[in-house]
Scaffold this motif. Sequence first.
Motif, PDB file in Angstrom:
ATOM      1  N   LEU A  48      38.455  32.521  27.337  1.00  0.00           N
ATOM      2  CA  LEU A  48      37.707  32.361  28.534  1.00  0.00           C
ATOM      3  C   LEU A  48      36.760  33.460  28.983  1.00  0.00           C
ATOM      4  N   GLU A  49      37.460  34.898  28.531  1.00  0.00           N
ATOM      5  CA  GLU A  49      36.541  36.059  28.851  1.00  0.00           C
ATOM      6  C   GLU A  49      35.208  35.989  27.962  1.00  0.00           C
ATOM      7  N   GLN A  50      35.382  35.278  26.777  1.00  0.00           N
ATOM      8  CA  GLN A  50      34.227  35.373  25.896  1.00  0.00           C
ATOM      9  C   GLN A  50      33.134  34.440  26.542  1.00  0.00           C
ATOM     10  N   ASP A  55      34.050  38.573  35.110  1.00  0.00           N
ATOM     11  CA  ASP A  55      33.985  38.277  36.287  1.00  0.00           C
ATOM     12  C   ASP A  55      34.972  36.915  36.271  1.00  0.00           C
ATOM     13  N   LEU A  56      35.838  36.630  35.165  1.00  0.00           N
ATOM     14  CA  LEU A  56      36.506  35.612  35.294  1.00  0.00           C
ATOM     15  C   LEU A  56      37.557  35.538  36.226  1.00  0.00           C
ATOM     16  N   GLY A  59      43.521  34.930  38.251  1.00  0.00           N
ATOM     17  CA  GLY A  59      44.497  34.590  39.152  1.00  0.00           C
ATOM     18  C   GLY A  59      44.304  32.996  39.314  1.00  0.00           C
ATOM     19  N   LEU A  60      42.913  32.639  39.765  1.00  0.00           N
ATOM     20  CA  LEU A  60      42.756  31.183  40.222  1.00  0.00           C
ATOM     21  C   LEU A  60      42.522  30.603  39.151  1.00  0.00           C
ATOM     22  N   VAL A  61      42.465  30.866  37.735  1.00  0.00           N
ATOM     23  CA  VAL A  61      42.446  30.083  36.742  1.00  0.00           C
ATOM     24  C   VAL A  61      44.089  29.863  36.521  1.00  0.00           C
ATOM     25  N   PHE A  62      44.877  30.739  36.393  1.00  0.00           N
ATOM     26  CA  PHE A  62      46.203  30.306  36.174  1.00  0.00           C
ATOM     27  C   PHE A  62      47.078  29.540  37.298  1.00  0.00           C
ATOM     28  N   GLY A  63      46.532  29.824  38.490  1.00  0.00           N
ATOM     29  CA  GLY A  63      46.964  28.931  39.516  1.00  0.00           C
ATOM     30  C   GLY A  63      46.623  27.417  39.390  1.00  0.00           C
ATOM     31  N   LEU A 114      37.357  25.375  29.447  1.00  0.00           N
ATOM     32  CA  LEU A 114      38.387  25.320  30.740  1.00  0.00           C
ATOM     33  C   LEU A 114      38.977  24.119  30.893  1.00  0.00           C
ATOM     34  N   TRP A 115      38.238  22.896  31.054  1.00  0.00           N
ATOM     35  CA  TRP A 115      38.721  21.785  31.267  1.00  0.00           C
ATOM     36  C   TRP A 115      39.641  21.265  30.049  1.00  0.00           C
TER      37      TRP A 115
END
Length: 238
Positions: A48-50, A55-56, A59-63, A114-115
Amino acid sequence: GDGAAREGEFWVAMRLLRREPKFVVLGMIQSLFESSMYIMIFMWTPKLEQQFGEDLPHGLVFGCFMACTMIGSCCVGYLTHVDVPESYLRLVFVGSAVSMVIPSFRASSGYQVLWSFFSFEFLCGVFWPSKGILKSHYVPEEIRATMYNTFRVPLNLVVCLVLSNLETTSDEVVFTIVCMLLCCAAVMQHIFLELVRAEGKEPATSPGRLRSGSRVGGAHASGKGASRDDVEMGLLEE
């Protein structure tokens, strides 16, 4: 002592694995799916950082991952009123493999990747309680931990082998490997279903179905499976 008891459980588990092919298949399913999951856990951040850069919001993604897992677990109660875990887990593994196809393509956009991770986490949420239903129904409680810990050896070997070669392997190849592992899990789940059908045994039943009136006879009614003494007697009779 405790050491002798553990050693006894280990050898009972080994004899049971030689006697019952479906237990070997169950252990292989666990190794294939969980190794895929652990590899994805290591790989989602760099992937996802790629796409999104530094700015990824990690914490929000992991949540969101955890929320997807929780939603998937909540759906199991409804799924078991429609089909048995032996059957619908095949679709869970196929769906997981399809979700991992997206990050295996370099042309996939950040939001597509992401999805795909969200859908994989949702299916992980379906997998965990479903696997618990199968374990409680088929594997004797006294040797359950020993049997499944045995299959953590190949699980860890697969994960270490893949992750130790990240410097020479692209992310796309890694996710292709994950997809192949999940496809193998789907095939093994189908084999497990056919073994259960060939034996003529009643499939696993969730507590939700028990409350709705389905009958599960014998030791399975308590959700504990056969006792260790029953298993040892069966092995001795052979």
